[in-house]
Enzyme design. Structure first.
Site, PDB file in Angstrom:
ATOM      1  N   MET A   1       2.693  35.081  65.077  1.00 43.55           N
ATOM      2  CA  MET A   1       2.664  35.662  66.416  1.00 43.55           C
ATOM      3  C   MET A   1       1.283  35.465  67.021  1.00 43.55           C
ATOM      4  SD  MET A   1       3.694  39.503  67.690  1.00 43.55           S
ATOM      5  CE  MET A   1       2.350  40.340  66.876  1.00 43.55           C
ATOM      6  N   CYS A   2       1.234  34.861  68.198  1.00 50.72           N
ATOM      7  CA  CYS A   2      -0.007  34.651  68.933  1.00 50.72           C
ATOM      8  C   CYS A   2       0.225  35.037  70.385  1.00 50.72           C
ATOM      9  CB  CYS A   2      -0.458  33.195  68.855  1.00 50.72           C
ATOM     10  SG  CYS A   2      -0.813  32.612  67.183  1.00 50.72           S
ATOM     11  N   GLY A   3      -0.844  35.156  71.138  1.00 48.98           N
ATOM     12  CA  GLY A   3      -0.731  35.473  72.558  1.00 48.98           C
ATOM     13  C   GLY A   3      -1.286  34.356  73.403  1.00 48.98           C
ATOM     14  N   ARG A  32      -1.390  40.630  69.981  1.00 48.79           N
ATOM     15  CA  ARG A  32      -0.576  39.575  69.376  1.00 48.79           C
ATOM     16  C   ARG A  32      -1.379  38.700  68.414  1.00 48.79           C
ATOM     17  NH1 ARG A  32       4.439  39.047  71.336  1.00 48.79           N
ATOM     18  NH2 ARG A  32       4.585  36.956  70.432  1.00 48.79           N
ATOM     19  N   ASN A 176       2.037  29.166  70.915  1.00 51.33           N
ATOM     20  CA  ASN A 176       2.575  30.293  70.151  1.00 51.33           C
ATOM     21  C   ASN A 176       3.793  29.787  69.408  1.00 51.33           C
ATOM     22  OD1 ASN A 176       3.376  32.763  69.118  1.00 51.33           O
ATOM     23  ND2 ASN A 176       4.380  33.404  71.010  1.00 51.33           N
TER      24      ASN A 176
END
Length: 298
Positions: A1-3, A32, A176
């Site tokens: 999970m990334c933003g 995130r 992402n």
């Protein structure tokens, strides 16, 4: 999970506020991913002075002032440097390829994170809120910016594993998700002479897109080709000197929202990142469709 967050300004009156607006978006995205963060800034005269090239590096073996002196000796021209946390920014009144060559010759071991006339990539490990302060992001100006907060999955928590990835002149990608066949494509690109700076799967996508752009494709075509070739789950935001583009994989399981007004176009992993943008209450807001490339030109 990334933003992911990005802002493409249409109204020049907003350019003095690019950094402040992008910082609000980046810090909202911190939940995130707190392993690393980075921004790609287009058109900031402090980072990209008119008529000069800019090269950004991480993992420099020398502090900024010593590094600038070493690069200046290699280049034979005056070089200015700026320390931004783990990133060192070099500028000089020469072509970008000449400055990049001098940086690589003077600073073996340093990793070039961007090069060009309009883009500077500032990134590193650490909490996004702290990095935004280190980058002096609130003071940044310009016409376009992208931001990323990272939760490491495909590779270690290192500065080279942080986003954005910029592997072509004034080009920038944030991601992402994960590419499930990145190792195969990495081997193919290496066989064609492409060199890599990290083990991150996103760099494989960035190198693939850069190769397509260098071959004459526009951003929209390059991303369509990526969708045909890459497997996995992903939302991508890709920027160049004059374009801002978004694409998602065929299942579109990674979140994304786009908002558009006459003044700006913005993209984010979640709507709440956008709430500080001027006039967002009147924006056209939509979720990008799977494998549809959305592109805006400057």
């Amino acid at each position: 999970m990334c933003g992911i967050a990005g802002l493409h300004l249409r109204d020049a009156a907003l350019q003095p506020h690019l950094g402040a607006l992008l910082q609000t978006m980046l810090c909202q995205a911190a939940e995130r991913g707190t392993d690393a963060a980075g921004v790609g800034l287009y058109g900031d005269p402090g980072l990209n002075p008119a008529g000069q090239a800019t090269v950004c590096t991480i993992e420099s073996p020398l502090v900024a002032t010593e590094a600038a002196a070493a690069v200046e000796r290699a280049l034979g021209q005056p070089v200015r440097s700026r320390a931004s946390g783990q990133t060192t920014v070099f500028t000089a009144a020469v072509a970008a390829d000449l400055l990049e060559a001098a940086v690589r010759a003077a600073l073996p071991g340093a990793v070039v994170t961007s090069r060009g006339a309009n883009l500077s990539v500032l990134k590193g490990t650490g909490h996004p809120d702290e990095l935004a302060t280190t980058f002096r992001l609130a003071d940044a100006t310009g016409y376009q910016g992208v931001a990323h907060t990272r939760m490491a999955t495909e590779s270690a928590v290192t500065s080279t594993g942080s986003h954005p990835y910029s592997v072509g002149p004034d080009q920038c990608m944030v991601h992402n998700g994960s590419f499930s066949n990145h190792a195969t494509i990495r081997r193919e690109l290496k066989a064609e002479g492409v060199e890599f700076d990290s083990e991150n799967d996103t760099e494989v996508g960035a190198r693939f897109v850069a190769q397509q752009l260098a071959g004459g494709a526009d951003v929209e075509k390059a991303l369509r080709l990526l969708c045909e070739r890459f497997d996995g789950f992903y939302t991508l935001l890709v920027a160049t000197e004059n374009s801002f583009a978004v694409v998602r994989d065929a299942i579109a399981c990674k979140p994304a929202v786009v908002a558009e007004t006459d003044q700006w176009v913005a993209m984010a992993s979640e709507y709440r990142y956008l709430t500080g943008l001027p006039g967002v209450e009147n924006a056209r807001i939509f979720e990008p469709e799977p494998e549809v490339v959305y592109a805006w030109e400057r």
